[in-house]
Write an enzyme that holds these catalytic residues in place. Sequence first.
Site: not given
Length: 325
Positions: A10-11, A32, A36, A117, A149, A153
């Site tokens: 990913g970024f 996966n 990304g 994260a 979301y 989280k």
Amino acid sequence: MRYLITGGAGFIGSHLAEELLARGHCVSVIDNLSTGSITNIEHLKPDDNFTYVIDDMANEPLLAELIDNCGVVFHLAAAVGVKLIVDSPVHTIETNVYGTRLVLKHAAKKKRKVVFASTSEVYGKSIKVPFSEDDDMVLGSTKKSRWSYAASKAVDEFLALSYAKEKKLPAVVVRLFNTVGPRQVGHYGMVIPTFITQALAGGPITVFGDGTQSRCFCYVKDVVSGLISLSETETAVGDVFNLGSDEEITINELAAKVRQLVNPAAKIEHIPYDQAYEEGFEDMRRRKPDISKIASLIGFKPTKNIDEILTLTADYIRNSSGDRN
Ligand code: UDP
């Protein structure tokens, strides 16, 4: 040291992998490629200290082996991006809760450190700005899928902190605020690559709502340094940290800066939230972190201001092949 990065293609994950390799460490990545991209790690492949697998974290035996073989896990794999979350809430909740549960379970068995994260979204609609780590979460109704979301989280945070307390797992929770830089794509609603790409294409630059909402943008390399320092700091274990910039800018100001920098001829267009996301969409009005806790623990301080970040990101998007956005 060998590090495992979930979501390493990913970024943010790819920048983290790059920096750890530059510091002489070994890095394994599992991704996966849902958000990304293999091109994000293409340049790392020749490094003998770098390995990667393209697979889902739900492949539990594989995940267990990867965790077993590393010293520290950076758990970044997640469904991210407001647009993606609004469009695919089932995928968001399942990915975020199930993936984190598996990482924590296997890391606890082997006593591997986990840097998790999390996100500034967990502060929700709180109007107490800046956000401090001990503040209340103020989330909206479960009928508004956007909050799935933050809720997923938050469950992950509870789980990580519970594993730390109950099972002595060395876990650190890091709430990332808006992060930006090369390799971030606009597909999932990220505003800066979206605005730059729109301006390059001649406009319009699409501001959602009235544009008075604000954010603080941090350069990805600063975020990566903060993550690594936290992973190396014993006293961070079992605790929660904000990580980001505290330089606040409204989305209207951001659009004006992008226009000025990239294409002064581009028009700025305001689009109602209902049209941009879904009916009844609730945005976070202000999202500014209190970064005093991380500053006093590891001396964290962003090195790039918004103008420098925009210049670096615009240069990257201009010079990339054109298939990134
Ligand atoms: N935004 C916008 N135009 C876009 C994309 C995003 O005005 O094309 C706004 C969005 O509504 C939010 C802010 O920019 O207020 C930041 O959005 P992003 O999706 O980058 O991250 P968020 O902070 O919402 O997680």
